[in-house]
Design a protein around this motif. Structure first.
Motif, short mmCIF file in Angstrom:
data_model
loop_
_atom_site.label_atom_id
_atom_site.label_comp_id
_atom_site.label_asym_id
_atom_site.label_seq_id
_atom_site.Cartn_x
_atom_site.Cartn_y
_atom_site.Cartn_z
N PHE A 116 0.85 -1.09 0.15
CA PHE A 116 -0.01 0.15 0.04
C PHE A 116 1.00 1.07 -0.08
O PHE A 116 1.84 1.36 0.75
CB PHE A 116 -0.80 0.02 1.37
CG PHE A 116 -1.92 -1.15 1.16
CD1 PHE A 116 -3.12 -1.07 0.46
CD2 PHE A 116 -1.63 -2.26 1.90
CE1 PHE A 116 -4.12 -2.00 0.64
CE2 PHE A 116 -2.56 -3.31 1.95
CZ PHE A 116 -3.89 -3.18 1.31
N GLU B 60 1.00 5.01 0.58
CA GLU B 60 0.06 5.80 1.52
C GLU B 60 0.19 7.16 1.11
O GLU B 60 1.45 7.86 1.25
CB GLU B 60 0.50 5.87 2.98
CG GLU B 60 -0.08 4.25 3.55
CD GLU B 60 0.37 4.22 5.08
OE1 GLU B 60 -0.40 3.16 5.66
OE2 GLU B 60 0.86 5.04 5.72
N SER C 262 -17.63 5.06 -0.76
CA SER C 262 -16.45 5.65 -1.32
C SER C 262 -16.75 6.84 -2.35
O SER C 262 -16.81 6.88 -3.25
CB SER C 262 -15.77 4.59 -2.09
OG SER C 262 -16.62 3.66 -2.83
N LEU D 61 -7.88 -0.04 6.06
CA LEU D 61 -8.23 0.69 5.12
C LEU D 61 -9.29 1.66 4.94
O LEU D 61 -10.25 1.48 5.91
CB LEU D 61 -8.57 -0.19 3.85
CG LEU D 61 -7.65 -1.70 3.87
CD1 LEU D 61 -8.51 -2.64 2.58
CD2 LEU D 61 -6.28 -1.19 3.08
N HIS E 100 -12.20 3.82 -0.01
CA HIS E 100 -11.89 3.86 -1.29
C HIS E 100 -10.71 2.81 -1.61
O HIS E 100 -10.56 2.11 -2.81
CB HIS E 100 -11.33 5.45 -1.75
CG HIS E 100 -12.22 6.40 -1.47
ND1 HIS E 100 -12.60 6.94 -0.13
CD2 HIS E 100 -13.17 7.11 -2.21
CE1 HIS E 100 -13.62 7.84 -0.29
NE2 HIS E 100 -14.00 8.07 -1.57
N THR E 101 -9.72 2.86 -0.65
CA THR E 101 -8.59 1.86 -0.92
C THR E 101 -9.18 0.51 -0.76
O THR E 101 -8.73 -0.32 -1.30
CB THR E 101 -7.53 2.19 0.29
OG1 THR E 101 -7.32 3.65 0.37
CG2 THR E 101 -6.43 1.40 0.20
N TYR F 278 -8.34 -2.78 -3.02
CA TYR F 278 -8.21 -4.01 -2.47
C TYR F 278 -9.05 -5.22 -2.94
O TYR F 278 -8.49 -6.18 -3.43
CB TYR F 278 -8.17 -3.95 -0.91
CG TYR F 278 -7.89 -5.04 -0.11
CD1 TYR F 278 -6.30 -5.36 -0.03
CD2 TYR F 278 -8.69 -5.88 0.58
CE1 TYR F 278 -5.96 -6.59 0.53
CE2 TYR F 278 -8.17 -7.10 1.20
CZ TYR F 278 -6.74 -7.54 1.44
OH TYR F 278 -6.59 -8.50 2.06
N ILE G 114 -1.19 -1.11 -4.38
CA ILE G 114 -2.17 -0.38 -4.18
C ILE G 114 -2.21 1.08 -3.65
O ILE G 114 -1.42 1.25 -2.67
CB ILE G 114 -3.38 -1.18 -3.11
CG1 ILE G 114 -3.50 -2.37 -3.83
CG2 ILE G 114 -4.73 -0.30 -3.06
CD1 ILE G 114 -4.42 -3.51 -3.01
N ALA H 210 -3.30 3.93 -1.19
CA ALA H 210 -4.07 4.17 -0.31
C ALA H 210 -4.21 5.59 -0.38
O ALA H 210 -3.42 6.37 0.09
CB ALA H 210 -3.32 3.55 1.10
N THR H 211 -5.66 6.09 -0.91
CA THR H 211 -5.78 7.37 -1.24
C THR H 211 -6.23 8.34 -0.02
O THR H 211 -6.20 9.54 -0.18
CB THR H 211 -6.63 7.50 -2.28
OG1 THR H 211 -7.89 6.92 -1.78
CG2 THR H 211 -6.10 6.84 -3.57
#
Length: 513
Positions: free
Chosen positions: A97, A99, A311, A387, A390-391, A395, A414, A416-417
């Motif tokens: 992830f 971040e 999300s 998480l 959104h993340t 996933y 991924i 992680a937003t």
């Protein structure tokens, strides 16, 4: 380097002009005229610090600002992010992830919107631009607060943000309506994000100057100055994987990006074009899966039911940055035709040759709320990693893609937003299990299966989530509940232009007469 409109290559401007204008006069988006000019030696690039990579990437896209770029980068990233890596990489041998939410508003938009004000000021000076700049932005949740924070008290600028009345979290709204700076303002509309975005783009294309001495621009990812800073963290992810010993230099990796407006994943496409070994860009959508359908069939159809999901920043049916990908796939003439069909018919279909070209790089997946909720729970209890919603879509979508994919698996990152504490009720509901006796029978304990759920505020949920996970919430989120509300305006979508004119004095202050 010149920047061209995605809809008409005869429209050609300098990099600084593209930053200031935001949107091309014909409604198109600006793109670099020669991709060869942006290519780099990624092996040398990943030996640099984050700021060093930013300096080189900014210089590639904005060569007319090459002298100013070191100062721009320092001002953008010094003392604004709580992590020394800016965008730290977490994870294990299976899934990583990145971040990208450790900035002032706890969302990935901070990475770019810490830089855009500095890019704009330098660009304006470079081209002798004397007007004051009013930034118009539509937001599905995070861009608004990040833009308002980034431009707070920046002389010669003002910001007006439009956001959907329903569908964003309480914290996202509070982050906007409690902003203290005098030159920023947020306003809700009685419609969804797509309506807000259409309204902003229409105003930007029709109104070169909203008033004497005041020009309009945008802080959305339609502005190339907003998009380019996001390229940097793709290189940073690769660098960190190498340093962690997870991959060797030259290994191809893939990225899974929770996607709404297609800007974040388009930054990944540019990183790939620059030379970063990216094998696949996986576009993860929620129930509003217009992008997934497009990547499977070549049909982009916005004439579908709009869903409000857990999300909300991805609750979008018109993904503006896809236009840039269309341009590099099909050219300006066909892109213009496709955009005209989208506006008049609500849909367009690319041909099979174009679709196959896109499929060589992009893969679409999606996850609905129930799947995202399970993903949050699975990640937390299996990997002790929390998480946001959104993340979680990324996933869950990625894990489904693995089950369906026939190609060999490669290392995946991924994005992680956002901080999970921006969506505390949804995240808390996902990980809470009454059978485990969480909170040990404490009175008032959160029980998402009864009527108490609707009585809990986001502030309550932040506290419960922190206690259940033993994770301290970011101070910039937990502190938002005690801030004074500056404004709580609400209008119809057809009143946006009138609202801007009414608020010019408030937002521009002494800059507007």
């Amino acid at each position: 380097m010149r920047y061209l409109s995605t809809r008409d290559e005869k429209i050609s401007v300098s990099p600084s002009e593209a930053i200031i204008m935001g949107l091309a006069p014909d409604g198109g988006l600006f793109v670099p005229d020669d991709l060869d000019e942006i290519r780099v030696d990624y092996k040398k690039m990943i030996k640099k610090s984050y700021k060093g990579m930013a300096r080189e990437i900014f210089a590639k896209f904005f060569p007319d600002l090459i002298i100013e770029i070191p100062d721009i980068v320092n001002k953008s990233y010094d003392n604004k992010f709580i992590s020394k890596e800016i965008t730290p990489l977490k994870g294990n041998d299976d899934i990583f992830f990145l971040e990208v939410f450790h900035g002032p508003t706890c969302a990935f938009k901070d990475v770019a919107l810490s830089a855009l004000p500095n890019l704009m000021k330098s660009a304006a000076k470079k081209i002798g631009f004397k007007d004051k700049i009013l930034i118009l932005t539509a937001t599905s949740g995070d861009t608004g607060s990040a833009a308002m924070k980034g431009f707070s008290d920046v002389s010669g600028t003002g910001v007006i943000v439009f956001y959907p009345r329903e569908g964003i979290s309480d914290i996202q709204k509070l982050q906007m309506i409690t902003q203290e700076a005098g030159n920023v303002r947020a306003c809700a509309i009685r419609d969804n994000f797509d309506a807000a975005q259409r309204g902003v783009k229409k105003i930007l294309s029709e109104e070169k100057n909203i008033a004497c001495g005041i020009s309009l621009s945008s802080a959305n990812s339609i502005n190339i100055g907003r998009l380019v800073p996001q390229i940097v963290y793709y290189f940073s992810a690769y660098k960190q994987l190498v340093e962690m010993g997870k991959i060797k230099i030259g290994t191809k990796i893939s990225f899974t990006v929770p996607t709404g407006n297609f800007g974040n994943i388009m930054a990944g496409w540019f990183a790939r074009e620059m030379g970063l070994p990216i094998g696949r860009l996986i576009c993860a959508s929620n129930k509003n899966n217009v992008l997934t359908d497009f990547l499977l069939s070549g049909l982009y159809d916005r004439k579908r039911e709009f869903y409000k999901t857990s999300s909300p920043s991805m609750d979008i049916l018109v993904s503006s940055n896809l236009e840039r990908l269309l341009y590099f796939t099909a050219g300006s003439q066909k892109t213009s035709e496709y955009m005209r069909e989208l506006e008049t018919k609500g849909e367009y279909r690319i041909n099979m040759e174009e679709l196959e070209k896109i499929k060589q790089i992009f893969y679409g997946c999606y996850a609905e709320d129930d799947e995202a909720r399970y993903a949050i729970r699975d990640s937390f209890y299996s990997n002790n990693y929390l998480l946001d919603t959104h993340t979680a879509v990324a996933y869950a979508g990625y894990k489904k893609m693995l089950d369906e994919a026939k190609e060999p698996r490669i290392p995946n990152v991924i994005l992680a937003t956002a901080s999970p504490f921006k969506f505390p009720k949804a995240v808390l509901t996902a990980i809470y299990d009454k059978k485990e006796g969480s909170f040990n029978g404490e009175e008032g304990a959160f029980t998402p299966y009864n009527k108490k759920e609707n009585k809990l505020t986001d502030e309550d949920c932040v506290k419960y989530l922190s206690r259940l996970t033993m994770i301290e919430p970011p101070s910039q989120l937990s502190g938002v509940f005690t801030k004074k509300i500056k404004n709580d305006d609400l209008i119809d979508k057809n009143e946006m232009k009138d609202y801007i004119r009414k608020k010019l004095q408030d937002v521009m202050g002494d800059e507007y007469e």
